[in-house]
Scaffold this motif. Sequence first.
Motif, mmCIF file in Angstrom:
data_model
loop_
_atom_site.group_PDB
_atom_site.id
_atom_site.type_symbol
_atom_site.label_atom_id
_atom_site.label_comp_id
_atom_site.label_asym_id
_atom_site.label_seq_id
_atom_site.Cartn_x
_atom_site.Cartn_y
_atom_site.Cartn_z
ATOM 1 N N ARG A 1 0.881 -1.218 -0.011
ATOM 2 C CA ARG A 1 -0.298 -0.146 -0.384
ATOM 3 C C ARG A 1 0.899 1.198 -0.074
ATOM 4 N N ASP A 2 0.590 2.207 -0.670
ATOM 5 C CA ASP A 2 0.896 3.351 -0.806
ATOM 6 C C ASP A 2 0.229 4.623 0.293
ATOM 7 N N THR A 3 0.580 5.656 0.171
ATOM 8 C CA THR A 3 0.379 6.661 1.178
ATOM 9 C C THR A 3 0.092 8.078 1.182
ATOM 10 N N LEU A 4 -0.871 8.302 0.684
ATOM 11 C CA LEU A 4 -1.002 9.778 -0.182
ATOM 12 C C LEU A 4 -0.683 11.191 0.950
ATOM 13 N N LEU A 5 -0.610 11.605 0.762
ATOM 14 C CA LEU A 5 0.052 13.376 1.669
ATOM 15 C C LEU A 5 -0.424 14.194 0.639
ATOM 16 N N VAL A 6 -0.931 14.597 1.667
ATOM 17 C CA VAL A 6 -1.948 15.998 1.082
ATOM 18 C C VAL A 6 -1.379 17.371 1.417
ATOM 19 N N VAL A 7 -0.365 18.765 0.555
ATOM 20 C CA VAL A 7 0.311 19.441 1.580
ATOM 21 C C VAL A 7 -0.194 20.870 1.623
ATOM 22 N N GLU A 8 -0.960 21.947 2.311
ATOM 23 C CA GLU A 8 -1.461 23.241 1.784
ATOM 24 C C GLU A 8 -0.789 23.954 2.272
ATOM 25 N N LEU A 9 -0.301 25.276 1.830
ATOM 26 C CA LEU A 9 0.416 26.079 1.745
ATOM 27 C C LEU A 9 -0.067 27.340 3.090
ATOM 28 N N ASP A 10 0.585 27.952 3.733
ATOM 29 C CA ASP A 10 -0.176 28.665 4.528
ATOM 30 C C ASP A 10 0.698 30.077 4.167
ATOM 31 N N GLY A 11 0.352 31.242 4.242
ATOM 32 C CA GLY A 11 1.268 32.010 3.399
ATOM 33 C C GLY A 11 0.613 33.021 2.432
ATOM 34 N N LEU A 12 -0.372 32.681 1.807
ATOM 35 C CA LEU A 12 0.438 32.906 -0.138
ATOM 36 C C LEU A 12 -0.557 34.208 -0.128
ATOM 37 N N LEU A 13 -1.755 34.343 0.471
ATOM 38 C CA LEU A 13 -2.845 35.363 0.413
ATOM 39 C C LEU A 13 -1.022 36.158 0.691
ATOM 40 N N ALA A 14 -1.070 36.332 2.162
ATOM 41 C CA ALA A 14 -0.567 37.658 2.865
ATOM 42 C C ALA A 14 1.069 37.442 1.653
ATOM 43 N N ALA A 15 1.397 37.325 1.126
ATOM 44 C CA ALA A 15 2.905 37.409 0.659
ATOM 45 C C ALA A 15 2.147 38.058 -1.039
ATOM 46 N N ARG A 16 0.926 37.314 -1.725
ATOM 47 C CA ARG A 16 -0.174 37.923 -3.112
ATOM 48 C C ARG A 16 0.054 39.087 -2.379
ATOM 49 N N GLU A 17 0.078 39.899 -0.928
ATOM 50 C CA GLU A 17 -0.385 41.187 -1.156
ATOM 51 C C GLU A 17 0.590 42.154 -1.137
ATOM 52 N N HIS A 18 2.099 41.735 -0.323
ATOM 53 C CA HIS A 18 3.059 42.624 0.275
ATOM 54 C C HIS A 18 3.760 41.891 -1.544
ATOM 55 N N THR A 19 3.840 41.135 -2.239
ATOM 56 C CA THR A 19 4.687 40.576 -3.511
ATOM 57 C C THR A 19 4.460 41.064 -4.621
ATOM 58 N N GLY A 20 3.163 40.525 -4.353
ATOM 59 C CA GLY A 20 2.101 39.819 -6.282
ATOM 60 C C GLY A 20 2.548 39.209 -6.272
ATOM 61 N N ARG A 21 1.821 38.537 -8.206
ATOM 62 C CA ARG A 21 1.403 37.714 -8.565
ATOM 63 C C ARG A 21 2.517 36.910 -8.960
ATOM 64 N N ASP A 22 3.114 37.440 -9.321
ATOM 65 C CA ASP A 22 4.495 37.079 -10.133
ATOM 66 C C ASP A 22 5.445 36.408 -9.124
ATOM 67 N N VAL A 23 5.757 36.316 -7.935
ATOM 68 C CA VAL A 23 6.873 36.221 -7.497
ATOM 69 C C VAL A 23 5.393 35.107 -6.472
ATOM 70 N N VAL A 24 4.474 34.976 -6.439
ATOM 71 C CA VAL A 24 3.838 33.905 -5.517
ATOM 72 C C VAL A 24 4.051 33.061 -6.798
ATOM 73 N N GLY A 25 4.036 33.362 -8.081
ATOM 74 C CA GLY A 25 4.423 32.006 -8.943
ATOM 75 C C GLY A 25 6.029 31.320 -8.472
ATOM 76 N N ALA A 26 6.448 32.305 -8.661
ATOM 77 C CA ALA A 26 8.034 31.849 -8.552
ATOM 78 C C ALA A 26 8.035 31.057 -7.024
ATOM 79 N N VAL A 27 7.782 31.667 -5.747
ATOM 80 C CA VAL A 27 7.457 31.105 -4.793
ATOM 81 C C VAL A 27 7.066 29.801 -5.028
ATOM 82 N N VAL A 28 5.775 28.914 -5.614
ATOM 83 C CA VAL A 28 5.455 27.654 -5.307
ATOM 84 C C VAL A 28 5.751 27.035 -6.889
ATOM 85 N N ALA A 29 6.737 27.496 -7.598
ATOM 86 C CA ALA A 29 7.515 26.979 -8.380
ATOM 87 C C ALA A 29 8.527 26.013 -7.290
ATOM 88 N N GLU A 30 9.339 26.984 -6.388
ATOM 89 C CA GLU A 30 10.360 26.619 -6.141
ATOM 90 C C GLU A 30 9.985 26.019 -4.482
#
Length: 875
Positions: A473-502
């Motif tokens: 058997r395998d295990t599914l791990l679901v990861v939800e990031l916290d803090g992206l909304l605040a990061a978008r307000e302070h840094t912008g959509r493009d920076v948040v996209g780079a953060v998600v990629a990293e």
Amino acid sequence: MDPRRWWLLAVAVPVAIACAVAAATPALQGLGDLALVVVGLVAAATVWIAGARSDRSAGWRLLAVAPLFPVLGAVLVGVVDPADPLDGVILRWLPTVPGYLLGILGLLCLVDRRRLWTGRRGAVEVALFLTASIVTVRLLVSGSVDEWATLLLAERVVLAAAVVVTSATMAAALVVLGLVEPARRRMAVVLLVGTVLLTAGRGIGTSAILSDAAALTAASRFLVAGGLLLLAVAVFLDPGRTAPAPSGAGFPRSVDIGQLLPMGALLVAVAAAGIVRFTGGHLDMFTWGGLLLAVLLAVVHRWFTACQEHQLSARLRRSEAYFRSLVHSGVDAMIILDGELRVTWASPALDRVLGPAATELLGRHLLDAVHPEDRADLAEALAADARAAVLLGLRLADADGVWRCMEAGISDLRGDADVAGVVLHCRDMTERQARERSLQSVAYIDPKTALPNRAGMLQLLDDRLAAGTDEDRDTLLVVELDGLLAAREHTGRDVVGAVVAEVGRRLRDTVRGEDVVARMGGGAFAVLAAGTGADADRLADRILSVVEQPLVTTAGLVDLSASVGLVDLDHGLDVEDLLVRADLAVRAARTAGTGMAQRYRAELGEAAARRDRLREDLRTARAKGELVLLFQPVFSLTDRRVAGVEAQLRWRHSELGEIPPAEFLPIAEQAGLLGELQRFALDEAALAAAALPESPEPIPMGVDAPAGYVAAGTLVADVEAALRRSGLAPERLVLEIGDATVTSTEDRDALDISTLRLMGVRVALAGFGGDSSMLTHLTRLPIDVVKLDRTFVSRIDRDARMRALCESLVGIGRALRIAVVAEGVETSAQLAALSGFGCDLAQGFLLARPMPFEQLMAALQDGAGALRPGMAGVR
């Protein structure tokens, strides 16, 4: 050496050398003792001053004081001037013996106390040093047995004392040399030579005085002066116990000087005895016994050493077997290259990947074994000037000629003498890359992270669930990031996209080779990990760790956290059920706190099912008559009568029983039913207030107005409709708002409350004094009543500070002409305390419990609204 001490060495050494020459010059024999006294004083002052800056200052200062005692003996001889040489020797040695004892203590203080005691072997070693030193010094001082036999008894006692103390000093110096840190060994050697010269000179000088040998006296003075000079030099050679060990100098690493010293001491003793016999002297039984004892101690010492070496070898074999088993059982393969980049060793894990071809790699140049397209990158990574760890991909052929894709971490350890090569940690990526290519072939790739997207992960989950078994058997791990909304307000959509990629890249580097990472959308990722249980839990911890590491962006640092939900891929589940379970686990992790991981449990499913049922049943609860109001009186502590009533909404479920408001009100808000429930409560409370019996002062009715309901914007219209239908005077309605409402940044909420206040409706601030309440609320909004939070009232009778705080709040309310209601009064002591400092109003179980309207009417009519503690109510 400290430059500030150069002057001391530059002055002390020439003075000591001049005095030593004067002491040893036959023409200056009259000044010999005086010159020796000067040498002793100079050496003592030098060691005292220079040793004060050492981290072993106590030992050096004892060694500085020790030469002063022989100086005292010389002064005594010069003052008394005894006629008998034996008396002179006794006067000279009486203060000298304590000096030697201080010297021995000072020598031992130069070694860390934890290193002094090395068990039975150390005790035998000290005994061997002492025995060999006594034999050697005795032969050096008194010569053969014939010379010893010619001495008087008093002379023998003096010589024996000289032999014992000087031998003990030499043994202490040998102990220091054997136990001192490698960086201080040069100092210990100089100290040992100085001690040998000093003790030998003292012993020979004593023998010369007793035998009236002037030539020996001059030689002994020169030896003593030389020993004192070396003692002064040794302190300058002490680098401190924290100095690093010298490299490339002194004894090789494999030679332990502590093992050579015992044999050296025995050899010196035997050599001294052999010289005496060779020159025609005779050895007495004491000397023979000392030699035999030294030999016996050397044999015992060697036996203890062999036992320790055997134990050390056993530990090394166990350690080697332990690490060999780790290497053999490791999933990742390890390859070691020599300085010429030829394969010298490969771990057994490589055999599982390449088969017999792994053995053929031994002795080959690695660049000749990899795929031709990988040679340039590998040669650059293996360059001699590349020192940082490198992670790259390479391909090696297996026994069937199939190129296996490996991810290799390269560590250049050619500068490490223990390895002198390059270490490659290789992970087989063939299967994972094949799966990734399979996902890419159906275009299930997230363009931002180059990871499988939600569709790709769902397809993979469907395949695994269909083909999976209970054993694998395998295990599914679901990861939800916290803090992206605040990061978008302070840094912008493009920076948040780079953060998600990293973050996606970090997750990819964190999981194992057979695991799959996918982006589910937004700030959600999923990891399909092989195995269940502890391995998956450790993987979740690693994921949380890498997500919480700060991300460097063009707009600065971005800090994120995450919640991880884990669910096993049980055979028979479908994908939707699996995702529902994963979502419940993520919610539980978020509820548990920041940066937490939670595994799905059956209780989570039961709680979710209860919430779903309550959500559905709440839609029909009013039609079924399950929603009711209970009424709790508020009493005036001054008039001791009912001064108001608070209406409280209750839900009596037909099957589940009474549901507390704290459970169903959040569900109602999420389902969009909170406005309907509050309108029902307003209508019923207004009708009940209008039906209350008449009294000189009309009784107001309080109704709770949650923050979510106030924010909906229908509050003013709903209150107006309720007042119109019931005919209730606006001033008899009290709306109770909470801290979440008054701290809201919405101007519309404040406007609605002000509008109600202009209509005549009174406003109460509930929970005043809680965790986030502020006094500024009393001035920002038109507040008529404040209700002290029950957390204050519950401790008012036993906490003097809480009592003082409540009294202050009551005083503030009185000064602002705001009525103060104490909530949650449950004991007579609390009621007495509130009455004591003039609190206006109170409510709680002590006074009356929430009750149906009919019971409230009966209580008001029978008691005319008088305060009767313990009035019945619904429990």
